[in-house]
Write a protein that holds these residues in place. Structure first.
Motif, short mmCIF file in Angstrom:
data_model
loop_
_atom_site.label_atom_id
_atom_site.label_comp_id
_atom_site.label_asym_id
_atom_site.label_seq_id
_atom_site.Cartn_x
_atom_site.Cartn_y
_atom_site.Cartn_z
N SER A 316 0.84 -1.20 0.00
CA SER A 316 0.00 0.00 0.00
C SER A 316 0.88 1.25 0.00
O SER A 316 2.02 1.24 0.47
CB SER A 316 -0.90 0.00 1.25
OG SER A 316 -0.09 0.20 2.40
N PRO A 317 0.34 2.35 -0.52
CA PRO A 317 1.08 3.63 -0.46
C PRO A 317 1.43 4.02 0.95
O PRO A 317 2.47 4.62 1.20
CB PRO A 317 0.10 4.63 -1.10
CG PRO A 317 -0.80 3.81 -1.94
CD PRO A 317 -0.93 2.48 -1.26
N ALA A 318 0.54 3.69 1.91
CA ALA A 318 0.84 4.04 3.30
C ALA A 318 2.07 3.30 3.79
O ALA A 318 2.89 3.85 4.54
CB ALA A 318 -0.37 3.69 4.18
N PHE A 319 2.20 2.05 3.37
CA PHE A 319 3.37 1.28 3.81
C PHE A 319 4.64 1.87 3.19
O PHE A 319 5.68 1.99 3.85
CB PHE A 319 3.20 -0.19 3.40
CG PHE A 319 4.25 -1.09 4.01
CD1 PHE A 319 4.07 -1.61 5.28
CD2 PHE A 319 5.41 -1.40 3.31
CE1 PHE A 319 5.03 -2.43 5.85
CE2 PHE A 319 6.37 -2.20 3.88
CZ PHE A 319 6.19 -2.73 5.15
N HIS A 320 4.56 2.21 1.90
CA HIS A 320 5.72 2.86 1.25
C HIS A 320 6.08 4.17 1.96
O HIS A 320 7.25 4.48 2.19
CB HIS A 320 5.41 3.16 -0.23
CG HIS A 320 5.69 1.99 -1.12
ND1 HIS A 320 4.93 1.72 -2.25
CD2 HIS A 320 6.62 1.00 -1.05
CE1 HIS A 320 5.39 0.62 -2.84
NE2 HIS A 320 6.42 0.17 -2.12
N GLN A 321 4.98 4.90 2.33
CA GLN A 321 5.23 6.18 3.01
C GLN A 321 5.90 5.95 4.35
O GLN A 321 6.81 6.69 4.75
CB GLN A 321 3.89 6.90 3.19
CG GLN A 321 4.01 8.32 3.71
CD GLN A 321 4.56 9.24 2.65
OE1 GLN A 321 4.51 8.93 1.47
NE2 GLN A 321 5.12 10.35 3.08
N ALA A 322 5.46 4.93 5.04
CA ALA A 322 6.06 4.63 6.34
C ALA A 322 7.53 4.23 6.18
O ALA A 322 8.39 4.61 6.98
CB ALA A 322 5.28 3.51 7.03
N LEU A 323 7.82 3.45 5.14
CA LEU A 323 9.22 3.05 4.92
C LEU A 323 10.09 4.26 4.59
O LEU A 323 11.20 4.42 5.12
CB LEU A 323 9.28 2.04 3.77
CG LEU A 323 8.79 0.62 4.08
CD1 LEU A 323 8.82 -0.22 2.81
CD2 LEU A 323 9.67 -0.03 5.15
N LEU A 324 9.56 5.10 3.70
CA LEU A 324 10.37 6.26 3.27
C LEU A 324 10.55 7.28 4.38
O LEU A 324 11.44 8.13 4.31
CB LEU A 324 9.71 6.93 2.06
CG LEU A 324 9.73 6.11 0.77
CD1 LEU A 324 8.93 6.81 -0.31
CD2 LEU A 324 11.17 5.88 0.31
N SER A 325 9.68 7.23 5.41
CA SER A 325 9.82 8.19 6.50
C SER A 325 11.12 7.99 7.26
O SER A 325 11.55 8.87 8.00
CB SER A 325 8.62 8.07 7.46
OG SER A 325 8.66 6.82 8.12
N PHE A 326 11.74 6.82 7.12
CA PHE A 326 13.02 6.58 7.80
C PHE A 326 14.20 7.22 7.06
O PHE A 326 15.31 7.22 7.58
CB PHE A 326 13.26 5.08 7.96
CG PHE A 326 12.41 4.47 9.02
CD1 PHE A 326 12.80 4.52 10.35
CD2 PHE A 326 11.20 3.86 8.70
CE1 PHE A 326 12.00 3.95 11.33
CE2 PHE A 326 10.41 3.31 9.69
CZ PHE A 326 10.80 3.34 11.01
N CYS A 327 13.97 7.71 5.84
CA CYS A 327 15.02 8.50 5.16
C CYS A 327 15.06 9.87 5.81
O CYS A 327 14.06 10.59 5.79
CB CYS A 327 14.69 8.64 3.67
SG CYS A 327 14.65 7.08 2.79
N ARG A 328 16.17 10.21 6.39
CA ARG A 328 16.27 11.47 7.16
C ARG A 328 16.38 12.66 6.21
O ARG A 328 17.47 13.05 5.81
CB ARG A 328 17.46 11.41 8.11
CG ARG A 328 17.32 10.33 9.17
CD ARG A 328 18.48 10.39 10.16
NE ARG A 328 18.57 11.68 10.84
CZ ARG A 328 17.84 12.03 11.90
NH1 ARG A 328 16.94 11.17 12.37
NH2 ARG A 328 17.99 13.20 12.47
N MET A 329 15.23 13.17 5.84
CA MET A 329 15.17 14.37 4.99
C MET A 329 14.53 15.49 5.78
O MET A 329 13.67 15.26 6.62
CB MET A 329 14.37 14.08 3.71
CG MET A 329 15.04 13.08 2.79
SD MET A 329 14.17 12.89 1.23
CE MET A 329 12.65 12.13 1.80
N SER A 330 14.99 16.71 5.50
CA SER A 330 14.51 17.88 6.25
C SER A 330 13.85 18.84 5.28
O SER A 330 14.47 19.78 4.80
CB SER A 330 15.67 18.56 6.99
OG SER A 330 15.23 19.71 7.64
#
Length: 984
Positions: A316-330
């Motif tokens: 799901s897009p939510a799962f992808h979003q959750a995974l990508l949230s661990f990329c430390r971007m500001s």
């Protein structure tokens, strides 16, 4: 009781003697103490209020960002910055980093590091940095009491949380409620789904806009450029939307709105209005600012037209979003937002630079900030917002606190490039206000930048602004600025303005500015006036027809007025000011003569001029360089010069109005002025000599021989029949003689010119001697010519003519003139030419001639170092003093005493100790026996002057006891009888 003061009226405090005086004093003290206490309380309250206000200066929007993202550090507040600055400076001083402290203080010029109260009101001073550092590790956080708690969950909640459990951090002990964590995760999942729905809606909006644009323009290329399919089944439609303030949103649709999303759960819709006209302008105000902030937390989508492979997965897009949230971007901060969005057009780049440059500039080293000038200028040129452009130009003019010469040149180069690009209207509206704001800046380097900018921008301003606002700015700075460098730059800019101004009403204002600049106390300013301002003003004056009818006549009238008023004290500074201005106008006058010559119009219209091959300048170039600039080129000037001299030689001044004015009006007035100058004023003689030299060199040899010399010769009338003529002698004693000799006869150095100069000086010497006239004019000629070693041989030739002259009066004059020449002549010439002539004259049959050689012998003793030469002179002086034939020669003794008093302090010590002081003692002793009181007083008076001069020298004890004091005692005896006021 109060103690009385002897210096004030406190001593008259009668109240102290009354019964109630002390009580009244006590009451007044109590009242004053109360008022002081109330004032202190008021001050404390104001300090607290102001400090609190200073602490709350952080903008509202920035505070929201910091609260939503705790990992982002809040920017330093003004009060905190000033406190830290004070502590850092204090640390640097305590640890001997004095140079660093000075630099640090300069970079924070708005803060007083001597006073802690300058940091903030009512703020206690913290410990120093070292104490703060040592105390940092001693802080302990009190542990809170915790309790283990177990809770149960519903099955459906656990199932709903399963897909995203991977994003939940796992703790060994969980003090918070697991139920609350699950609720939070559920909400975050809903937010992700809603975000996907937003992207989908944005995609539909963009697709519709593209279709509208396609239909309007019937241009099928739109779908290719933006990567937009003509039907809603596209799997990926990236698009960039730009806000009006230059912030960007990258929008990406989901693969299918119904495949992974949940339309029923959608509770957030995009509240945006889209205008297709703004889409054409690449500035779509379709996304409100708040939506932008929320969307900016999403990862940046790909650029339009760029496609990436999608994985063949069913996550799901939510799962992808959750995974990508661990990329430390500001992306939530200002800088993060700028970094994550790539501008895709020129306008977008300008908007981005306009936002970023104000944050970049303060963080660049002062010594390297000029590297930012190209960026600042390009952005200021192309930025669409006037307010942003004004801010950028303000940054440009304040880029460096105290810009040096190279940095100012770079800024000026940028200003000119900006002006060329944007045109006069924006230069007036955007650049000039920056200059005006800094016209009274405390740093001279910044005011210097303003003065230089006015000149550099002059060609690119509207003409009415040049002659009004800019001229007024420069006039104000010239009158008020105390820095010489600033006024020098003002003068140069005024010169540039004078080259572009075309309003005749400003002529008089320009003349007043010229007089102010010429009278400036700084030599730098005066030099710049002659170099830049005066030539530019003269060119404008010439165009207006005022050069020969106003400017030059006005300066001549001012000189004549000075001479009339200066009979008892001439203002030589003002005379130099006016005369130097006239000298600087000679090139402009000569250019006007050439431009108005009869052959000039013929050459232009009919070509009726002699065919002369122009291979080089017909005479030396150096005096004509300025003329070449005015005329236009060296080649054109060379042609005009040959035609000019041809015309003078063959046709004269016929039909030549400007040259006739020079010959018939200017020259006679100048020669009349010269006759009024005090010949004893060396400075005035030198100034006028230089003026006539420049005039004759510029106008040429033919003009000098045929127009200038005849007028001087007519005035001087050098002929034998005029020897007894009072009028002739009167002119020969004035400054006309030295100015003619040094200003006219020295212009050209061919043999015939030198012979003419020698003959003139010989005639003047002869006529002045035979008519018993003062020799001041001849002495002034020798002093002026003697300053140039090239004329020493010539002057010695003139004097030798006098040495062998049949008249004792002429020989006597020659002897006295040697004294003037000795100081500047090389010792070889003194030995070979001067001393033999003086020895010859010292044995002259006439005693007056012999006496006349004494001052010259004394000057040789003062200036020459050759031992043999000094011995010869010493022997000659000794013969004057010891030869019995001179025993009763009162005039000779008087001349020797005067000479000893003049040269004794500067002569060789051995000569002074062994010859001068002993002979003065003998002369004083002999004078005691003089029976004629008038002669005795005359000798005594000259002895008094000589002893006064020699008393400043070092005198040995033996010499003091044996000669100096005995001589003074003899002198005192004379003064007791003849001049009691000298006895004291």
């Amino acid at each position: 009781d109060r103690a009385g003061s002897i210096s004030t009226l406190d001593s008259l405090d009668f109240a102290r003697y009354s019964d109630d005086g002390n009580r009244e004093t006590d009451e007044r003290v109590a009242v004053l103490e109360f008022e002081l206490r109330k004032a202190k309380e008021t001050i404390q309250a104001l300090r607290a209020n102001l400090t609190q206000a200073a602490e709350n200066e952080v903008p509202l929007q920035e505070r929201k960002n910091y609260k939503s993202s705790p990992e982002i550090q809040e920017p330093i507040r003004p009060l905190e910055k000033r406190a830290l600055n004070f502590l850092v400076n204090e640390f640097l001083l305590k640890n001997s980093y004095k140079l660093t402290s000075i630099t640090f203080s300069d970079e924070n010029h708005d803060q007083d590091f001597e006073l802690w109260d300058d940091v903030g009101l009512n703020i206690p001073k913290p410990p120093d940095l070292l104490q703060l550092y040592r105390d940092f590790g001693n802080h302990h956080v009190t542990a809170r009491d915790v309790v283990d708690v177990s809770v149960g969950v519903e099955d459906d909640e656990l199932e709903a949380a399963t897909p995203i459990l991977g994003s939940i951090p796992v703790f060994e002990t969980t003090p918070q409620s697991i139920e609350q964590c699950l609720i939070v995760q559920k909400l975050e999942d809903q937010i992700s789904v809603l975000n996907s729905e937003k992207w989908s809606l944005m995609e539909q909006i963009q697709r519709l806009e593209s279709e509208i644009d396609f239909l309007k323009n019937e241009n099928f290329a739109v779908s290719t450029v933006y990567g937009v399919a003509p039907h809603p089944s596209s799997k990926q439609v990236p698009v960039t939307v730009s806000e009006g303030n230059g912030r960007y949103l990258d929008i990406k649709s989901s693969e299918n709105d119904n495949k992974h999303g949940n339309p029923e759960d959608t509770s957030l819709s995009l509240s945006a209005e889209v205008d297709s006209r703004t889409a054409k302008d690449d500035t779509l105000n379709s996304v409100p600012c708040k939506e932008t902030e929320k969307l900016s937390s999403c990862p940046p989508p790909p650029k339009a037209g760029v496609h990436f492979d999608k994985p063949n997965r069913k996550l799901s897009p939510a799962f992808h979003q959750a995974l990508l949230s661990f990329c430390r971007m500001s992306a939530d901060s200002r800088l993060g937002s700028e970094v994550s969005r790539i501008a895709d057009s020129e306008k977008s780049v300008m908007l981005m630079l306009g936002r970023c440059l104000p944050h970049i500039v303060p963080n660049v080293l002062l010594a390297k900030r000029e590297e930012l000038i190209p960026l600042i200028l390009c952005t200021a040129c192309l930025h669409p917002e006037p307010k942003e452009r004004d801010q950028l130009l303000h940054i440009l003019f304040n880029l460096i606190k105290r810009p040096d010469d190279e940095q100012r040149q770079m800024i000026l180069t940028g200003c000119v490039a900006f002006a060329r690009h944007v045109g006069p209207t924006r230069v007036e509206a955007e650049l000039l206000p920056q200059c005006w704001e800094q016209i009274n800046h405390k740093y001279p380097e910044r005011r210097l930048l303003v003065a230089e900018s006015c000149g550099a921008l002059a060609p690119y301003l509207p003409k009415e602004i040049r002659s009004s606002l800019v001229l007024s700015m420069l006039q104000q700075m010239l009158m008020e600025d105390k820095a010489d460098l600033v006024r020098e730059a003002v003068i140069k800019s005024l010169g540039i303005i004078m080259g572009y101004i075309d309003d005749p009403d400003k002529y008089q204002q320009g003349f007043e500015l010229l007089l102010s600049a010429l009278g400036d106390p700084s030599e730098r300013v005066v030099s710049a006036t002659h170099q830049v301002f005066l030539p530019a003003y003269a060119a404008w004056t010439t165009e207006l027809g005022n050069l020969q009818f106003h400017l030059i006549p006005t300066l001549l009238n001012k000189i004549e007025k000075l001479l009339r008023e200066g009979e008892h004290g001439l203002d030589e500074h003002k005379l130099h000011m006016y005369l130097s201005a006239l000298q600087s106008l000679i090139p402009s006058l000569f250019a006007l003569v050439l431009q108005n010559a009869p052959f000039t119009s013929k050459a232009k219209l009919q070509g009726e001029v002699p065919q002369i091959e122009v291979t080089r300048f017909p005479r030396p170039v150096s005096p004509l360089q300025d003329v070449a600039v005015i005329i236009g080129s060296r080649e054109q000037l060379a042609v005009l010069l040959q035609l000019y001299e041809y015309q003078l030689e063959h046709e004269g001044t016929t039909g030549w109005e400007t040259l006739l004015w020079v010959v018939n009006q200017l020259l006679p007035q100048l020669i009349e002025i010269v006759g009024k100058i005090n010949v004893a004023s060396t400075a005035c003689v030198h100034e006028f000599s230089r003026f006539f030299w420049r005039l004759c060199r510029t106008f040429g040899k033919i003009f000098t021989n045929t127009k200038v010399k005849p007028q001087f010769q007519e005035i001087l009338r050098l002929s034998e029949e005029n020897i007894d003529s009072t009028a002739g002698n009167g002119v020969l004693t004035k400054a006309t003689v030295p100015i003619y000799a040094t200003g006219v006869l020295t212009c050209y150095i061919q043999e015939e010119d030198r012979k003419l100069l020698v003959g003139f000086l010989e005639d003047v010497m002869t006529m002045l001697s035979l008519s018993h006239a003062p020799l001041d004019s001849l002495k002034a000629s020798f002093v002026e010519l003697g300053a140039n070693p090239a004329y020493h041989e010539l002057l010695l030739t003139v004097l030798w003519y006098g040495v062998v002259h049949t008249s004792a009066l002429v020989r006597c004059t020659a002897a006295r003139m040697f004294e003037l020449l000795v100081k500047g002549v090389h010792e070889t010439l003194v030995a070979q030419r001067v001393v033999p002539a003086l020895i010859t004259l010292s044995s002259d049959p006439e005693i007056s001639v012999r006496i006349a050689t004494i001052p010259a012998f004394g000057t040789i003793m003062e200036t020459v170092t050759q031992r043999e030469l000094l011995e010869r002179v010493k022997m000659q002086l000794a013969s004057f003093l010891e030869d019995p034939q001179y025993q009763d020669q009162h005039s000779l003794h008087t001349e020797i005493i005067k000479t000893f008093g003049r040269v004794g302090p500067n002569a060789e010590p051995r000569f002074r100790d062994e010859f001068v002081i002993p002979h003065l003692h003998k002369l004083a002793l002999v004078n005691n026996q003089q029976s004629v009181d008038s002669k005795r007083l005359d000798i005594a008076t000259h002895l008094f002057e000589a002893y006064s001069a020699l008393s400043c020298c070092f005198i040995s004890e033996d010499l003091m006891v044996n000669h100096f004091l005995p001589g003074l005692k003899c002198l005192r005896t004379d003064m007791e009888h003849l001049s009691p006021e000298h006895e004291v």
